[in-house]
Enzyme design. Structure first.
Site, PDB file in Angstrom:
ATOM      1  N   ASP A  56     -31.469 -10.060  92.521  1.00 15.35           N
ATOM      2  CA  ASP A  56     -32.348  -8.857  92.197  1.00 15.35           C
ATOM      3  C   ASP A  56     -31.508  -7.958  91.332  1.00 15.35           C
ATOM      4  OD1 ASP A  56     -34.582  -9.939  93.423  1.00 15.35           O
ATOM      5  OD2 ASP A  56     -34.232  -8.609  95.089  1.00 15.35           O
ATOM      6  N   GLY A  57     -30.082  -7.860  91.296  1.00 14.57           N
ATOM      7  CA  GLY A  57     -29.396  -6.994  90.598  1.00 14.57           C
ATOM      8  C   GLY A  57     -29.245  -7.343  89.199  1.00 14.57           C
ATOM      9  N   ASN A 130     -36.811  -0.113  89.279  1.00  9.70           N
ATOM     10  CA  ASN A 130     -36.965   0.241  90.807  1.00  9.70           C
ATOM     11  C   ASN A 130     -37.001   1.618  91.146  1.00  9.70           C
ATOM     12  OD1 ASN A 130     -34.333   0.055  90.093  1.00  9.70           O
ATOM     13  ND2 ASN A 130     -33.837  -0.866  92.342  1.00  9.70           N
ATOM     14  N   ASP A 131     -35.965   2.309  90.675  1.00  7.94           N
ATOM     15  CA  ASP A 131     -35.878   3.866  91.017  1.00  7.94           C
ATOM     16  C   ASP A 131     -34.673   4.541  90.252  1.00  7.94           C
ATOM     17  OD1 ASP A 131     -33.107   3.217  92.216  1.00  7.94           O
ATOM     18  OD2 ASP A 131     -34.146   3.052  94.346  1.00  7.94           O
ATOM     19  N   ARG A 141     -20.985  20.810  97.353  1.00  5.29           N
ATOM     20  CA  ARG A 141     -21.989  21.872  97.108  1.00  5.29           C
ATOM     21  C   ARG A 141     -23.184  21.029  96.948  1.00  5.29           C
ATOM     22  NH1 ARG A 141     -19.638  26.649  93.603  1.00  5.29           N
ATOM     23  NH2 ARG A 141     -21.926  26.371  93.054  1.00  5.29           N
ATOM     24  N   ASP A 160     -28.562  17.141  97.930  1.00  5.34           N
ATOM     25  CA  ASP A 160     -27.221  16.385  97.634  1.00  5.34           C
ATOM     26  C   ASP A 160     -27.836  15.370  96.404  1.00  5.34           C
ATOM     27  OD1 ASP A 160     -25.982  17.205  99.586  1.00  5.34           O
ATOM     28  OD2 ASP A 160     -26.544  15.784 101.200  1.00  5.34           O
TER      29      ASP A 160
END
Length: 169
Positions: A56-57, A130-131, A141, A160
């Protein structure tokens, strides 16, 4: 007329190197124009088909390379999961023949065009199947984010990071 076919694969995997050679030879014998696409290449020419050899990568890498052209991708699974690259290696050439015969269904997928701005300047841009992930990195921070979709402000966050996912992701 000869089809323009690209084959992308991880050159560090012996099984991918062997399959690329076999597929490329068979396609050239068939009269097709075959382009071997190195893993680290940034841009490729328009193609009629991209064959991705790997998991998949590798499939996600190939999708990024052809996203601007709408090129169909045939994923040949050499990895462990294969959610995206569904064709088994021993079925690769038969799947290519089925594609040429119009016997394979082409599934359209939603993709993201993710652009990161810092201080009003574009810092990065990526097309993703995908994202899209934006994180604070090594900072301890929280970071303030503003999320826009099609230039419409959706929300602002202190977090984050932010992950935006397609149905594929």
């Amino acid at each position: 007329m000869a089809k323009r076919i690209g084959i992308v694969f991880n050159e560090g995997r012996q099984d991918a190197v062997i399959l690329e050679g076999e597929l490329g030879d068979r396609l050239r014998q068939r009269g097709e124009q075959v382009f071997t696409i190195p893993w680290q290449v940034e841009e490729i020419p328009p193609l009629d088909l991209l064959i991705v050899l790997g998991g998949d990568g590798t499939f996600l890498r190939g999708a990024n390379l052809v996203s601007r052209y709408g090129t169909p991708i045939l994923g040949v699974n050499l990895g462990t999961l294969g959610f995206l690259a569904e064709t088994a290696s021993e079925e690769a050439y038969d799947a290519v023949e089925a594609f040429f015969a119009g016997e394979l269904e082409v599934e359209e997928r939603v993709m993201l065009d993710v652009t990161l701005f810092r201080g009003g300047q574009m810092a990065a841009r990526q097309i993703a199947l995908n994202d899209g992930v934006i994180s604070k990195g090594s900072s301890s921070r929280l970071v303030s984010y503003s999320l826009f979709v099609d230039a419409v402000h959706v929300s602002s966050y202190s977090a984050d990071g932010v992950i935006v996912s397609t149905p594929t992701g």
